[in-house]
Structures are given as C-alpha cells and as structure tokens.
Design an enzyme around this catalytic site. Structure first.
Site, short mmCIF file in Angstrom:
data_model
loop_
_atom_site.label_atom_id
_atom_site.label_comp_id
_atom_site.label_asym_id
_atom_site.label_seq_id
_atom_site.Cartn_x
_atom_site.Cartn_y
_atom_site.Cartn_z
N GLU A 1 -0.33 9.00 -11.46
CA GLU A 1 0.17 7.77 -12.06
C GLU A 1 0.38 7.92 -13.57
O GLU A 1 -0.43 8.56 -14.25
CB GLU A 1 -0.83 6.64 -11.81
CG GLU A 1 -1.20 6.49 -10.33
CD GLU A 1 -2.47 5.73 -10.11
OE1 GLU A 1 -2.77 4.81 -10.93
OE2 GLU A 1 -3.20 6.03 -9.15
N HIS B 1 1.88 3.27 -10.25
CA HIS B 1 0.81 3.80 -9.39
C HIS B 1 1.41 4.59 -8.21
O HIS B 1 1.23 4.22 -7.06
CB HIS B 1 0.03 2.58 -8.89
CG HIS B 1 -1.29 2.85 -8.29
ND1 HIS B 1 -1.47 3.59 -7.15
CD2 HIS B 1 -2.54 2.47 -8.66
CE1 HIS B 1 -2.75 3.64 -6.83
NE2 HIS B 1 -3.42 2.98 -7.72
N ARG C 1 0.86 -1.20 0.00
CA ARG C 1 0.00 0.00 0.00
C ARG C 1 0.90 1.25 0.00
O ARG C 1 1.21 1.83 1.05
CB ARG C 1 -0.92 0.01 1.22
CG ARG C 1 -1.78 1.27 1.38
CD ARG C 1 -2.74 1.47 0.27
NE ARG C 1 -3.70 0.37 0.21
CZ ARG C 1 -4.44 0.11 -0.88
NH1 ARG C 1 -4.30 0.83 -1.96
NH2 ARG C 1 -5.27 -0.93 -0.88
N ARG D 1 2.56 -6.66 -9.35
CA ARG D 1 2.86 -5.97 -8.09
C ARG D 1 2.90 -6.90 -6.87
O ARG D 1 3.29 -6.48 -5.78
CB ARG D 1 1.86 -4.83 -7.85
CG ARG D 1 0.43 -5.29 -7.65
CD ARG D 1 -0.48 -4.11 -7.30
NE ARG D 1 -1.85 -4.56 -7.06
CZ ARG D 1 -2.77 -3.82 -6.44
NH1 ARG D 1 -2.49 -2.59 -6.03
NH2 ARG D 1 -3.99 -4.27 -6.24
N GLN E 1 -7.33 -7.35 -9.17
CA GLN E 1 -7.24 -5.92 -9.52
C GLN E 1 -5.77 -5.52 -9.71
O GLN E 1 -4.91 -5.90 -8.92
CB GLN E 1 -7.85 -5.10 -8.39
CG GLN E 1 -7.44 -3.63 -8.39
CD GLN E 1 -8.59 -2.68 -8.15
OE1 GLN E 1 -9.63 -2.76 -8.79
NE2 GLN E 1 -8.36 -1.76 -7.22
#
Ligand code: TA6
Length: 294
Positions: A268, A158, A56, A86, A81
């Site tokens: 992003e 991101h 996060r 990642r 998602q």
C-alpha cells in the site's frame, strides 16, 4: 467503448487492458493487464452502493484515517477503521480518452451521512488513469478557502495484489524496504528492517502487518520462481504498508472467500505519520502507480 458508466461501476478499456471501478468507495475492483487479472477481490465482497461495508480487495481508498481512528481526537472518534471514503458513494466528475490512455475522475464531497461523523469541509477527487503498461491512481484533497480550520488526515491506497498461479504469500518479497523503521502491528513493536535487500511476507502464523515509514517511492514486488515483477511508484504517500493476515487470522475475516488470504499480498501507498494538516485554501496530492515490465 473506452469508458462505460453503469449504475454500480465504471469500466475503462484500453487494448488488452481494462480497469473496473465500483462507485462505492471509487474502489478499483479489477485491473486486467496483458489479459490477466492483477488484483484480488474476495468473492464474498458486495460491490453495490446499497451495501455499506467496504469492499474486501481491489484498491480500497482509506481516508481521512488509516487503521482504527485515533481515540484521543474528538474529530475522528465517530469514524470507522480506515475512514468513510471507501464506503461512500462517489460520483463521476470527468472522463477523457486518448491514444495515451483512458482517464476517469471521481469526486466525493461531504454528504449528510459524512457530516454526521466528520464536521470539516473537504473535496476529494480521485483519478483513475489507465495507460498501456501502467495504472496511475491519484488522490487529491482540498481544504476549501472558506474553511475556518486546518484539515487533518491520513490516506492510503490499500492495494490487494493477486498472486500469480502457484505463488503463496511466503513466496513474495518486496525490494526497497531495507534499513527502514517500521511499526510491526503484529507484535506491536517499532522495529528497523535489517540490511537484507528484500522483505519476505513470512510473519508468525503467516501474518505480516507492517507500516514502513518514509519508504522509498519505488518498490518492487517479486515472486519466487517467477520472472515477472510488479513495480509500485508513489509520491505524496510517504509511507508503505505490507499486509497479509496469514491463514490463522485470514480465516476469521468474515468477507474473505475460502482460502482468499493465500491469494494476495497488500502493498500500500499511504500517508500514516504524520497526519497531513491542510490549511484553508490548500491542497494535497498522493499518486500511486502500478507498472509491469511487459
Ligand atoms: O493495511 C493493513 C491493515 O491496516 C491491517 O491492520 C488490517 O486491518 C487491514 O488493514 C484490513 O483492514 P479492514 O478494515 O479492511 O479489514
């Protein structure tokens, strides 16, 4: 030591600047420039490779999809998602250091776990290049010539920018997003930004979640009352996303530290529409550069 590889992270050092990359997702989890941390990572994040959740914060690498996988496409239906890049464990493929900077190349190829959810061959390399005033992140995607089909994907870096002391998301504006079509994921509407120069991060309940299509390659983040700016320069990534969940939604995010949503704005570089389709033997490169004027 310009590059220090440990079991969970790789640290790059260059004078007063440093970058730390978690092997989980090749996620940049720290970027210290001029002695100050520029990225936000929730203290509730688990950066270990033994943990299968996305980090996060920092710069999560979204691939081969951005957002929820398209439900109408069998190829992506098993993905989570933002895809598997990642949360996969990357390997260090190369490292170089010189007066100009320090560079580490990370690599991801299909593991058995990946093959169980994504059938196509690929090779991803991700270069983290720390220079005196700039961090350059480059994602390179290859569809091997032995492949029998085109490789479709979306991609995004991101980035969670940590806000300077005393700055909250509504004090943040981004120059360069005027007169653009965007997908407002909060209202679900396709809109166009007005002619006003900056986009301010002040959505309903503080939430802003916008995909700007064909955004200019140079964007500048500004902070009300502060002279400093953050410049983002992208190439290959046609689109840009501005995201902050606001307090209402932010406090429901399980791995968000207490009040963390008030300490960052995501700006992003992404390739959302259209999907890239790489024929066998072809490759694609997306570059995202963060630079400071001092
Ligand atoms: O980039 C913005 C976004 O797509 C938002 O819609 C929000 O879901 C955010 O990404 C975070 O996604 P994550 O899966 O990391 O919680």
């Amino acid at each position: 030591m310009p590059v220090n590889v440990s079991s969970e992270t790789v640290k790059l050092s260059l004078g007063a600047s440093s970058v730390e990359v978690a092997l989980k997702g090749a996620t940049v989890i720290s970027y210290v420039h001029d002695g100050r941390e520029r990225l936000f990572v929730s203290s509730k994040s688990d950066i270990r490779t033994s943990d299968s959740t996305a980090i996060r914060g920092g710069v999560p690498l979204c691939w081969p999809v951005f957002g929820p996988p398209p439900s109408d496409n069998e190829l992506f239906s098993k993905l989570k998602q933002h895809g598997f890049a990642r949360t996969s464990v990357w390997e260090v493929a190369d490292q170089q250091d010189s007066q100009e900077g320090v560079k580490v190349v990370f690599k991801l190829s299909p593991t058995e776990a990946i093959k169980s959810v994504f059938k196509l061959p690929f090779t991803l390399t991700y270069t983290v290049d720390l220079r005196p005033y700039t961090l350059v992140l480059t994602l390179h995607v290859e569809n091997p010539s032995s492949a029998v089909a085109a490789l479709p994907f979306q991609a995004a870096l991101h980035t969670y920018f940590r806000l300077p002391q005393g700055v909250r998301p509504p004090d943040v504006s981004v120059d360069g997003l005027e007169n653009l079509a965007y997908n407002d994921k909060v209202s679900g509407e396709q809109k166009v930004t007005e002619r006003r120069k900056e986009v301010v991060v002040d959505g309903p309940n503080g939430e802003i979640d916008r995909v700007y299509f064909r955004a200019p390659n140079e964007l500048v983040m500004r902070f009300k009352g502060q002279a400093e700016t953050v410049k983002v320069t992208k190439s290959g990534f046609a689109d840009a996303v501005v995201w902050n969940p606001g307090p209402k939604k932010g406090s429901t995010i399980a791995d968000m530290e207490e009040g963390g949503y008030d300490r960052y704005v995501c700006l992003e570089g992404c390739q959302v529409e259209p999907f890239v389709y790489l024929d066998p033997g072809k490759d694609w490169t997306g570059t995202y550069e963060v630079s400071f004027d001092q």
